[in-house]
Design a protein around this motif. Sequence first.
Motif, PDB file in Angstrom:
ATOM      1  N   VAL A 189     -44.684  81.314  20.909  1.00 25.16           N
ATOM      2  CA  VAL A 189     -45.736  80.421  21.415  1.00 25.16           C
ATOM      3  C   VAL A 189     -46.917  81.218  21.942  1.00 25.16           C
ATOM      4  CG1 VAL A 189     -44.166  78.503  21.884  1.00 25.16           C
ATOM      5  CG2 VAL A 189     -44.613  80.226  23.663  1.00 25.16           C
ATOM      6  N   LYS A 190     -48.079  80.586  21.865  1.00 25.75           N
ATOM      7  CA  LYS A 190     -49.333  81.195  22.295  1.00 25.75           C
ATOM      8  C   LYS A 190     -49.978  80.296  23.342  1.00 25.75           C
ATOM      9  CE  LYS A 190     -50.107  82.872  17.559  1.00 25.75           C
ATOM     10  NZ  LYS A 190     -51.036  82.839  16.405  1.00 25.75           N
ATOM     11  N   PRO A 191     -50.858  80.846  24.165  1.00 27.16           N
ATOM     12  CA  PRO A 191     -51.538  79.988  25.155  1.00 27.16           C
ATOM     13  C   PRO A 191     -52.241  78.793  24.518  1.00 27.16           C
ATOM     14  CG  PRO A 191     -51.881  82.293  25.697  1.00 27.16           C
ATOM     15  CD  PRO A 191     -51.176  82.274  24.369  1.00 27.16           C
ATOM     16  N   GLU A 192     -52.738  78.960  23.311  1.00 21.79           N
ATOM     17  CA  GLU A 192     -53.418  77.839  22.636  1.00 21.79           C
ATOM     18  C   GLU A 192     -52.467  76.745  22.188  1.00 21.79           C
ATOM     19  OE1 GLU A 192     -53.739  81.119  21.938  1.00 21.79           O
ATOM     20  OE2 GLU A 192     -53.940  81.451  19.775  1.00 21.79           O
ATOM     21  N   ASP A 193     -51.168  76.957  22.330  1.00 20.07           N
ATOM     22  CA  ASP A 193     -50.198  75.904  22.049  1.00 20.07           C
ATOM     23  C   ASP A 193     -50.026  74.967  23.248  1.00 20.07           C
ATOM     24  OD1 ASP A 193     -48.192  78.313  20.315  1.00 20.07           O
ATOM     25  OD2 ASP A 193     -49.538  76.819  19.446  1.00 20.07           O
ATOM     26  N   THR A 194     -50.647  75.314  24.369  1.00 20.46           N
ATOM     27  CA  THR A 194     -50.576  74.467  25.557  1.00 20.46           C
ATOM     28  C   THR A 194     -51.189  73.099  25.265  1.00 20.46           C
ATOM     29  OG1 THR A 194     -50.619  76.330  27.088  1.00 20.46           O
ATOM     30  CG2 THR A 194     -51.369  74.199  27.927  1.00 20.46           C
ATOM     31  N   ALA A 195     -50.424  72.055  25.509  1.00 21.41           N
ATOM     32  CA  ALA A 195     -50.883  70.692  25.212  1.00 21.41           C
ATOM     33  C   ALA A 195     -49.803  69.711  25.647  1.00 21.41           C
ATOM     34  CB  ALA A 195     -51.146  70.522  23.711  1.00 21.41           C
ATOM     35  N   VAL A 196     -50.161  68.441  25.611  1.00 16.38           N
ATOM     36  CA  VAL A 196     -49.156  67.384  25.699  1.00 16.38           C
ATOM     37  C   VAL A 196     -48.711  67.092  24.275  1.00 16.38           C
ATOM     38  CG1 VAL A 196     -48.659  65.025  26.378  1.00 16.38           C
ATOM     39  CG2 VAL A 196     -50.192  66.429  27.776  1.00 16.38           C
ATOM     40  N   TYR A 197     -47.424  67.157  24.057  1.00 13.74           N
ATOM     41  CA  TYR A 197     -46.857  66.931  22.729  1.00 13.74           C
ATOM     42  C   TYR A 197     -46.278  65.521  22.649  1.00 13.74           C
ATOM     43  CZ  TYR A 197     -47.467  71.793  21.423  1.00 13.74           C
ATOM     44  OH  TYR A 197     -48.019  73.016  21.092  1.00 13.74           O
ATOM     45  N   TYR A 198     -46.606  64.825  21.559  1.00 13.66           N
ATOM     46  CA  TYR A 198     -46.140  63.471  21.323  1.00 13.66           C
ATOM     47  C   TYR A 198     -45.367  63.406  20.012  1.00 13.66           C
ATOM     48  CZ  TYR A 198     -49.839  62.215  24.670  1.00 13.66           C
ATOM     49  OH  TYR A 198     -50.640  62.122  25.774  1.00 13.66           O
ATOM     50  N   CYS A 199     -44.325  62.600  19.991  1.00 14.06           N
ATOM     51  CA  CYS A 199     -43.712  62.301  18.700  1.00 14.06           C
ATOM     52  C   CYS A 199     -44.152  60.898  18.276  1.00 14.06           C
ATOM     53  CB  CYS A 199     -42.193  62.430  18.727  1.00 14.06           C
ATOM     54  SG  CYS A 199     -41.315  61.433  19.938  1.00 14.06           S
ATOM     55  N   ALA A 200     -44.236  60.734  16.972  1.00 13.37           N
ATOM     56  CA  ALA A 200     -44.721  59.481  16.405  1.00 13.37           C
ATOM     57  C   ALA A 200     -43.923  59.159  15.150  1.00 13.37           C
ATOM     58  CB  ALA A 200     -46.200  59.594  16.072  1.00 13.37           C
ATOM     59  N   ALA A 201     -43.856  57.874  14.821  1.00 18.91           N
ATOM     60  CA  ALA A 201     -43.083  57.450  13.660  1.00 18.91           C
ATOM     61  C   ALA A 201     -43.864  56.436  12.838  1.00 18.91           C
ATOM     62  CB  ALA A 201     -41.745  56.847  14.099  1.00 18.91           C
ATOM     63  N   SER A 202     -43.564  56.470  11.556  1.00 19.84           N
ATOM     64  CA  SER A 202     -44.185  55.515  10.639  1.00 19.84           C
ATOM     65  C   SER A 202     -43.191  55.205   9.529  1.00 19.84           C
ATOM     66  CB  SER A 202     -45.466  56.109  10.045  1.00 19.84           C
ATOM     67  OG  SER A 202     -46.061  55.221   9.119  1.00 19.84           O
ATOM     68  N   GLY A 262     -44.082  57.967  21.117  1.00 17.30           N
ATOM     69  CA  GLY A 262     -43.329  58.203  22.337  1.00 17.30           C
ATOM     70  C   GLY A 262     -44.274  58.643  23.435  1.00 17.30           C
ATOM     71  N   GLN A 263     -43.724  58.765  24.630  1.00 12.46           N
ATOM     72  CA  GLN A 263     -44.545  59.294  25.715  1.00 12.46           C
ATOM     73  C   GLN A 263     -44.671  60.797  25.509  1.00 12.46           C
ATOM     74  OE1 GLN A 263     -41.422  59.515  25.840  1.00 12.46           O
ATOM     75  NE2 GLN A 263     -40.883  61.183  27.199  1.00 12.46           N
ATOM     76  N   GLY A 264     -45.648  61.414  26.064  1.00 13.87           N
ATOM     77  CA  GLY A 264     -45.863  62.830  25.846  1.00 13.87           C
ATOM     78  C   GLY A 264     -44.979  63.700  26.712  1.00 13.87           C
ATOM     79  N   THR A 265     -44.837  64.942  26.276  1.00 12.39           N
ATOM     80  CA  THR A 265     -44.152  65.947  27.082  1.00 12.39           C
ATOM     81  C   THR A 265     -45.051  67.172  27.152  1.00 12.39           C
ATOM     82  OG1 THR A 265     -42.082  67.172  27.399  1.00 12.39           O
ATOM     83  CG2 THR A 265     -42.810  66.893  25.123  1.00 12.39           C
ATOM     84  N   GLN A 266     -45.263  67.662  28.362  1.00 13.94           N
ATOM     85  CA  GLN A 266     -46.214  68.750  28.574  1.00 13.94           C
ATOM     86  C   GLN A 266     -45.584  70.098  28.218  1.00 13.94           C
ATOM     87  OE1 GLN A 266     -49.578  68.747  29.897  1.00 13.94           O
ATOM     88  NE2 GLN A 266     -49.487  70.890  29.247  1.00 13.94           N
ATOM     89  N   VAL A 267     -46.333  70.867  27.431  1.00  9.01           N
ATOM     90  CA  VAL A 267     -45.955  72.250  27.134  1.00  9.01           C
ATOM     91  C   VAL A 267     -47.070  73.148  27.658  1.00  9.01           C
ATOM     92  CG1 VAL A 267     -45.582  73.951  25.321  1.00  9.01           C
ATOM     93  CG2 VAL A 267     -44.573  71.674  25.116  1.00  9.01           C
TER      94      VAL A 267
END
Length: 125
Positions: A85-98, A116-121
Amino acid sequence: VQLQASGGGLVQAGGSLRLSCAASGSTFNDITISWFRQTPGKEREFVAGMRWRGGSSAYADSVKGRFTISRDNAEKTMNLRMNGVKPEDTAVYYCAASYRLIHGRIRTKDAYTYWGQGTQVTVSS
């Protein structure tokens, strides 16, 4: 379908993290589940996705070779293993479905109905 994301946290640059998206409530016959991420002031961007049946997958260029998406049929989870992982990977991560998503649209966030709700990385340098 209901989605529940988990696994975020604080990790040092170069380290690893595993996110999990638990899916429940519906059929998995023709569903695609993907991960997106978002930082403040930026558009939500595609990270990786997989069609549940068949396992065809796609990755953003920025994570190719570092992140791996996989599904667990027994647990009904779509997981994202994040290595190097890199600092630029810092974000809120969401999963989505279709459902019945054309593979060519897998990177298009507007093609996803369920989120889904986000999870902070957070990646520290």
